[in-house]
Scaffold this motif. Structure first.
Motif, PDB file in Angstrom:
ATOM      1  N   ARG A  72      12.543 -48.739 -25.967  1.00  0.00           N
ATOM      2  CA  ARG A  72      12.069 -48.363 -24.632  1.00  0.00           C
ATOM      3  C   ARG A  72      12.437 -46.922 -24.278  1.00  0.00           C
ATOM      4  O   ARG A  72      11.901 -46.366 -23.317  1.00  0.00           O
ATOM      5  N   ASN A  73      13.353 -46.315 -25.010  1.00  0.00           N
ATOM      6  CA  ASN A  73      13.767 -44.954 -24.665  1.00  0.00           C
ATOM      7  C   ASN A  73      12.710 -43.948 -25.115  1.00  0.00           C
ATOM      8  O   ASN A  73      11.953 -44.185 -26.060  1.00  0.00           O
ATOM      9  N   ASN A  74      12.678 -42.806 -24.436  1.00  0.00           N
ATOM     10  CA  ASN A  74      11.749 -41.718 -24.754  1.00  0.00           C
ATOM     11  C   ASN A  74      12.529 -40.422 -24.935  1.00  0.00           C
ATOM     12  O   ASN A  74      12.436 -39.493 -24.131  1.00  0.00           O
ATOM     13  N   GLY A  75      13.337 -40.386 -25.981  1.00  0.00           N
ATOM     14  CA  GLY A  75      14.139 -39.207 -26.245  1.00  0.00           C
ATOM     15  C   GLY A  75      15.340 -39.074 -25.341  1.00  0.00           C
ATOM     16  O   GLY A  75      15.828 -37.959 -25.115  1.00  0.00           O
ATOM     17  N   HIS A  76      15.840 -40.182 -24.823  1.00  0.00           N
ATOM     18  CA  HIS A  76      16.981 -40.154 -23.915  1.00  0.00           C
ATOM     19  C   HIS A  76      18.288 -39.946 -24.680  1.00  0.00           C
ATOM     20  O   HIS A  76      18.444 -40.401 -25.812  1.00  0.00           O
ATOM     21  N   ALA A  77      19.211 -39.250 -24.033  1.00  0.00           N
ATOM     22  CA  ALA A  77      20.570 -39.135 -24.556  1.00  0.00           C
ATOM     23  C   ALA A  77      21.327 -40.414 -24.211  1.00  0.00           C
ATOM     24  O   ALA A  77      21.042 -41.076 -23.206  1.00  0.00           O
ATOM     25  N   PHE A  78      22.317 -40.766 -25.050  1.00  0.00           N
ATOM     26  CA  PHE A  78      23.001 -42.045 -24.849  1.00  0.00           C
ATOM     27  C   PHE A  78      24.447 -41.934 -25.303  1.00  0.00           C
ATOM     28  O   PHE A  78      24.752 -41.333 -26.343  1.00  0.00           O
ATOM     29  N   THR A  79      25.336 -42.497 -24.505  1.00  0.00           N
ATOM     30  CA  THR A  79      26.735 -42.618 -24.906  1.00  0.00           C
ATOM     31  C   THR A  79      27.176 -44.064 -24.717  1.00  0.00           C
ATOM     32  O   THR A  79      26.807 -44.723 -23.741  1.00  0.00           O
ATOM     33  N   TYR A  80      27.938 -44.530 -25.694  1.00  0.00           N
ATOM     34  CA  TYR A  80      28.518 -45.879 -25.656  1.00  0.00           C
ATOM     35  C   TYR A  80      30.003 -45.690 -25.940  1.00  0.00           C
ATOM     36  O   TYR A  80      30.388 -45.327 -27.043  1.00  0.00           O
ATOM     37  N   ALA A  87      36.641 -53.200 -22.425  1.00  0.00           N
ATOM     38  CA  ALA A  87      35.632 -52.649 -21.519  1.00  0.00           C
ATOM     39  C   ALA A  87      34.893 -51.511 -22.204  1.00  0.00           C
ATOM     40  O   ALA A  87      35.468 -50.762 -22.990  1.00  0.00           O
ATOM     41  N   VAL A  88      33.586 -51.395 -21.899  1.00  0.00           N
ATOM     42  CA  VAL A  88      32.778 -50.299 -22.428  1.00  0.00           C
ATOM     43  C   VAL A  88      31.989 -49.668 -21.287  1.00  0.00           C
ATOM     44  O   VAL A  88      31.771 -50.282 -20.237  1.00  0.00           O
ATOM     45  N   ARG A  89      31.559 -48.430 -21.519  1.00  0.00           N
ATOM     46  CA  ARG A  89      30.702 -47.722 -20.565  1.00  0.00           C
ATOM     47  C   ARG A  89      29.452 -47.266 -21.302  1.00  0.00           C
ATOM     48  O   ARG A  89      29.529 -46.621 -22.349  1.00  0.00           O
ATOM     49  N   LEU A  90      28.284 -47.606 -20.740  1.00  0.00           N
ATOM     50  CA  LEU A  90      26.999 -47.210 -21.300  1.00  0.00           C
ATOM     51  C   LEU A  90      26.327 -46.239 -20.343  1.00  0.00           C
ATOM     52  O   LEU A  90      26.192 -46.536 -19.143  1.00  0.00           O
ATOM     53  N   ILE A  91      25.893 -45.091 -20.863  1.00  0.00           N
ATOM     54  CA  ILE A  91      25.195 -44.090 -20.056  1.00  0.00           C
ATOM     55  C   ILE A  91      23.991 -43.597 -20.842  1.00  0.00           C
ATOM     56  O   ILE A  91      24.110 -43.217 -22.009  1.00  0.00           O
ATOM     57  N   ALA A  92      22.820 -43.607 -20.206  1.00  0.00           N
ATOM     58  CA  ALA A  92      21.606 -43.061 -20.811  1.00  0.00           C
ATOM     59  C   ALA A  92      20.905 -42.188 -19.780  1.00  0.00           C
ATOM     60  O   ALA A  92      20.778 -42.575 -18.610  1.00  0.00           O
ATOM     61  N   PHE A  93      20.439 -40.996 -20.201  1.00  0.00           N
ATOM     62  CA  PHE A  93      19.782 -40.085 -19.260  1.00  0.00           C
ATOM     63  C   PHE A  93      18.851 -39.155 -20.027  1.00  0.00           C
ATOM     64  O   PHE A  93      18.899 -39.068 -21.262  1.00  0.00           O
ATOM     65  N   SER A  94      17.996 -38.460 -19.284  1.00  0.00           N
ATOM     66  CA  SER A  94      17.060 -37.504 -19.871  1.00  0.00           C
ATOM     67  C   SER A  94      17.106 -36.210 -19.076  1.00  0.00           C
ATOM     68  O   SER A  94      16.858 -36.207 -17.865  1.00  0.00           O
ATOM     69  N   LEU A  95      17.415 -35.105 -19.745  1.00  0.00           N
ATOM     70  CA  LEU A  95      17.420 -33.803 -19.078  1.00  0.00           C
ATOM     71  C   LEU A  95      16.012 -33.368 -18.699  1.00  0.00           C
ATOM     72  O   LEU A  95      15.824 -32.524 -17.823  1.00  0.00           O
TER      73      LEU A  95
END
Length: 347
Positions: A72-80, A87-95
């Motif tokens: 589903r992503n379209n070139g998004h950056a991602f950190t896991y 505990a984990v933290r998930l972050i996805a974003f697009s500049l």
């Protein structure tokens, strides 16, 4: 700097209207195994980023480095990031403000290691954010996920296992169990003197059962000579196998009287062994033809034993000339029976 600003806006933005829900999938796993968990978003509005922490109980451990975005992503950056032992933290974003595709389904996946204590455990979504292109948090709800840890011990009690030869060299295999637990399927191995005639079969088991269950399988053992060893294995839902029993049977050919078996080796280069069975001592004729049906070798075998006999062929014709590589047919006959097999030779 842009990334820090974006994350700050994600966490502090206002909630707007619409049904945009973040959920975690449920899963079942054996003790000590890992399982894949999906983070899902169902959205009625486009979104360009998401963030959440996930808290696990002591019985579950997130696997570091296992997080990935889905299609589903379209070139998004991602950190896991594992931010605590559980505990984990998930972050996805697009500049570039690219939106995630679709309006439902998984947006990220990661793996979780199960402990040794069985039970059902909650994976808790903490501080979730779904952001649109205006850096607004459009999240309207979230739903935790659950992992159930089960015991992988498999118990199958075998009552009986038998093998009987019937007509036309058919072997009827039957077995019965009194109880089964987490049983996926049964495997039956046919082990013979010739590796080329070894086989493996599978029959579905009953899963978990506390009443007697009966099973059967018919094996066409045509072409098999001598003793056959059958081994019965049980495979559990985890993929582990346990040997339940063995049964040996000796092939007889009273109905046919003459049987020609597959030569060995096959394919072959310069020499191969032809094996056959006869229930009498009368001479037999062996004729070898090429793929066109032309006879290239003929031999009358005189000293025949009642039982198994062999003849070695060196890939030469009646005149002693070496024959070319190719496909040949062995035809064995006497006054009452005829049998044939095909072979391949190569350089």
């Amino acid at each position: 700097m842009k990334r820090k600003t974006l994350l700050f806006l994600l966490l502090c933005s206002l909630v707007v209207s619409g049904q945009n829900i973040m959920t975690l999938s449920n899963a079942t796993v054996f003790r000590g195994d890992t399982v894949t968990v999906e983070l899902k978003i169902t959205n009625s509005q486009p979104f360009v980023a998401f963030q959440t922490d996930i808290q696990f109980p002591a019985a579950l451990t997130p696997v570091a480095g296992s997080g990935v975005l889905t299609e589903r992503n379209n070139g998004h950056a991602f950190t896991y990031q594992v931010i605590a032992p559980n505990a984990v933290r998930l972050i996805a974003f697009s500049l570039n403000q690219n939106t995630f595709s679709g309006d439902s389904g998984a947006v990220a996946r990661f793996r979780v290691l199960a402990g040794n204590q069985t039970g059902t455990y909650t994976m808790e979504i903490v501080s979730p954010v779904i952001s649109n292109a205006n850096s607004q948090n459009i999240l309207t709800g979230s739903s935790n996920g659950y992992i159930t840890i089960i015991d992988s011990v498999v118990k199958v009690e075998l009552i009986s296992f038998s093998a009987e030869q019937s007509e036309n060299n058919q072997i009827l295999l039957t077995w019965e169990t009194s109880t089964e637990e987490n049983a996926l399927r049964f495997h039956i191995e046919r082990i013979t003197e010739s590796a080329e005639m070894c086989r493996s079969f599978a029959v579905d088991a009953s899963g978990t059962s506390t009443i007697p269950r009966s099973y059967s399988l018919t094996d066409d053992a045509s072409g098999v000579s001598g003793a056959i060893l059958y081994r019965l294995w049980e495979e559990d839902a985890k993929g582990s196998r346990t040997l339940l029993g063995e049964k040996e049977i000796s092939m007889t050919f009273s109905e046919k009287g003459l049987a020609l078996f597959q030569n060995h080796p096959n394919p072959f280069t310069s020499e191969t062994t032809i094996k056959f069975y006869s229930d009498h001592t009368d001479p037999v004729n062996l004729v070898i033809t090429n793929i066109s049906g032309e006879e290239v070798k003929s031999v009358k075998l005189q000293n025949i034993s009642r039982g198994y006999n062999i003849y070695k062929w060196n890939r030469r014709d009646d005149s002693g000339n070496k024959l070319p590589a190719g496909i040949y047919l062995f035809i064995l006959r006497n006054t009452r029976f005829i049998d044939a097999v095909k072979t391949i030779s190569y350089e």
